[in-house]
Design a protein around this motif. Structure first.
Motif, PDB file in Angstrom:
ATOM      1  N   VAL A 106       9.075 -16.363 -30.481  1.00  0.00           N
ATOM      2  CA  VAL A 106       9.452 -15.582 -31.659  1.00  0.00           C
ATOM      3  C   VAL A 106      10.017 -14.226 -31.247  1.00  0.00           C
ATOM      4  CG1 VAL A 106       8.697 -14.630 -33.861  1.00  0.00           C
ATOM      5  CG2 VAL A 106       7.614 -16.706 -32.971  1.00  0.00           C
ATOM      6  N   LEU A 107      11.195 -13.919 -31.737  1.00  0.00           N
ATOM      7  CA  LEU A 107      11.788 -12.589 -31.590  1.00  0.00           C
ATOM      8  C   LEU A 107      11.631 -11.853 -32.913  1.00  0.00           C
ATOM      9  CD1 LEU A 107      15.077 -13.535 -29.705  1.00  0.00           C
ATOM     10  CD2 LEU A 107      13.204 -12.166 -28.777  1.00  0.00           C
ATOM     11  N   GLY A 108      11.207 -10.598 -32.825  1.00  0.00           N
ATOM     12  CA  GLY A 108      11.041  -9.814 -34.042  1.00  0.00           C
ATOM     13  C   GLY A 108       9.612  -9.421 -34.311  1.00  0.00           C
ATOM     14  N   MET A 109       8.701  -9.829 -33.432  1.00  0.00           N
ATOM     15  CA  MET A 109       7.299  -9.418 -33.567  1.00  0.00           C
ATOM     16  C   MET A 109       6.979  -8.350 -32.527  1.00  0.00           C
ATOM     17  SD  MET A 109       5.156 -12.786 -34.661  1.00  0.00           S
ATOM     18  CE  MET A 109       5.548 -13.672 -36.188  1.00  0.00           C
ATOM     19  N   ASP A 110       6.855  -8.765 -31.260  1.00  0.00           N
ATOM     20  CA  ASP A 110       6.620  -7.756 -30.225  1.00  0.00           C
ATOM     21  C   ASP A 110       7.919  -7.320 -29.567  1.00  0.00           C
ATOM     22  OD1 ASP A 110       7.070 -10.164 -28.902  1.00  0.00           O
ATOM     23  OD2 ASP A 110       5.831  -9.583 -27.194  1.00  0.00           O
ATOM     24  N   LEU A 132      16.586 -11.683 -21.779  1.00  0.00           N
ATOM     25  CA  LEU A 132      15.814 -12.052 -20.600  1.00  0.00           C
ATOM     26  C   LEU A 132      14.548 -12.804 -20.983  1.00  0.00           C
ATOM     27  CD1 LEU A 132      15.261 -11.950 -17.573  1.00  0.00           C
ATOM     28  CD2 LEU A 132      14.239  -9.683 -17.909  1.00  0.00           C
ATOM     29  N   ALA A 133      13.842 -12.316 -21.987  1.00  0.00           N
ATOM     30  CA  ALA A 133      12.608 -12.974 -22.420  1.00  0.00           C
ATOM     31  C   ALA A 133      12.894 -14.386 -22.932  1.00  0.00           C
ATOM     32  CB  ALA A 133      11.922 -12.149 -23.500  1.00  0.00           C
ATOM     33  N   GLU A 192       9.794  -2.485 -23.841  1.00  0.00           N
ATOM     34  CA  GLU A 192      11.168  -2.978 -23.707  1.00  0.00           C
ATOM     35  C   GLU A 192      11.678  -2.662 -22.300  1.00  0.00           C
ATOM     36  OE1 GLU A 192      13.229  -1.090 -26.867  1.00  0.00           O
ATOM     37  OE2 GLU A 192      11.844  -1.838 -28.379  1.00  0.00           O
ATOM     38  N   GLN A 193      11.343  -3.543 -21.359  1.00  0.00           N
ATOM     39  CA  GLN A 193      11.695  -3.342 -19.958  1.00  0.00           C
ATOM     40  C   GLN A 193      12.434  -4.572 -19.459  1.00  0.00           C
ATOM     41  OE1 GLN A 193      11.176  -0.602 -18.119  1.00  0.00           O
ATOM     42  NE2 GLN A 193      10.160   0.510 -19.770  1.00  0.00           N
ATOM     43  N   TYR A 243      10.946  -7.388 -16.701  1.00  0.00           N
ATOM     44  CA  TYR A 243      10.289  -8.424 -17.506  1.00  0.00           C
ATOM     45  C   TYR A 243       8.956  -7.938 -18.044  1.00  0.00           C
ATOM     46  CZ  TYR A 243       8.950 -13.249 -18.764  1.00  0.00           C
ATOM     47  OH  TYR A 243       8.583 -14.389 -19.424  1.00  0.00           O
ATOM     48  N   ASN A 244       8.025  -7.546 -17.168  1.00  0.00           N
ATOM     49  CA  ASN A 244       6.819  -6.824 -17.542  1.00  0.00           C
ATOM     50  C   ASN A 244       6.942  -5.416 -16.964  1.00  0.00           C
ATOM     51  OD1 ASN A 244       4.950  -8.923 -18.795  1.00  0.00           O
ATOM     52  ND2 ASN A 244       5.387  -9.901 -16.839  1.00  0.00           N
TER      53      ASN A 244
END
Length: 247
Positions: A14-18, A29-30, A147-148, A152-153
């Protein structure tokens, strides 16, 4: 997910939550890593884009404590009838107050989709230990909501540092989140008072294992700093209450 692997047919990202879909390279990338993980596991990936936080955030609805569970249910209900059941990963222990809860999540089910809360009530360090030897998880693990895109982390926030140290306790190794955390990173980690029990557990396990003394000292400093902030916060709250009562 590991214990349900045989019954799972799709993975949902899901995009739009975290992570907002408009974050460009970070979202790309995610999504790319999620797709690679699904391919390796032999599952189909469903990418969902939602604007739900653009509704909840301006209204100051508490995201983790209240709105997180209904938002996940919203995604599951929208995927019917493509999916007849959606498994929601377990969150904090059952005694915690949290937006996603084993007593509440199934109540969001409809006649077309059943929402199942994973029944694993284990503490987060225990969950991490259970996947520390699972190659796909260690290769694609993403716990960071910063947001990196380049890394990635971010490997600096509490979630990144505590997860990396839990992997270290378990003797695992992750390509996505290195367990080799420097003392400087530990001291700079934003540590909220409510998370000190987890960090104390990590410190005690690493001490039992005879880990690097500089890492143990840094953990002591981080814990002491969190306790100081907690005491100062308590003093500030009492002062504010006293001022209010005198007005």
């Amino acid at each position: 997910m590991r214990k349900h692997l045989d019954e799972i047919t799709h993975l949902i990202f899901v995009l739009g939550m975290d992570l907002d879909e408009h974050d460009g390279s970070a979202a790309a990338l995610a999504t790319e890593r999620a797709r690679a993980a699904a391919t390796e596991l032999g599952k189909e990936l469903i990418v969902v884009r939602t604007t739900v936080r653009r509704v909840s955030d301006p209204l100051r609805v508490p995201w983790p404590r209240l709105y997180f569970g209904p938002a996940l249910a919203h995604v599951a209900l929208c995927l019917a009838p493509t999916l007849s059941a959606v498994i929601v990963p377990s969150s904090p222990p059952i005694t915690s107050r949290h937006g996603s809860h084993p007593y509440v999540d199934p109540l969001w089910s409809s006649s077309r989709v059943c929402i199942v809360h994973d029944d694993d009530d284990a503490w987060r360090p225990t969950k991490i230990a259970e996947i520390a030897d699972w190659a796909p998880a260690m290769r694609f693990l993403r716990v960071c909501y910063q947001e990196q895109a380049e890394t990635y982390n971010c490997e600096r926030c509490f979630k990144c540092v505590s997860t990396a140290l839990c992997i270290r306790v378990a003797g695992g190794s992750s390509a996505a989140l290195s367990p080799d955390v420097s003392p400087e990173t530990i001291r700079a980690m934003p540590l909220a008072p409510e998370h000190t029990d987890r960090v104390e557990w990590i410190r005690d396990r690493l001490r039992e294992q005879g880990d690097d003394p500089s890492v143990l000292a840094a953990l002591d400093d981080a814990i002491a700093g969190a306790h100081r902030r907690s005491r100062l916060q308590g003093i500030a709250e009492r002062v504010n209450e006293e001022i209010y009562l005198r007005l």
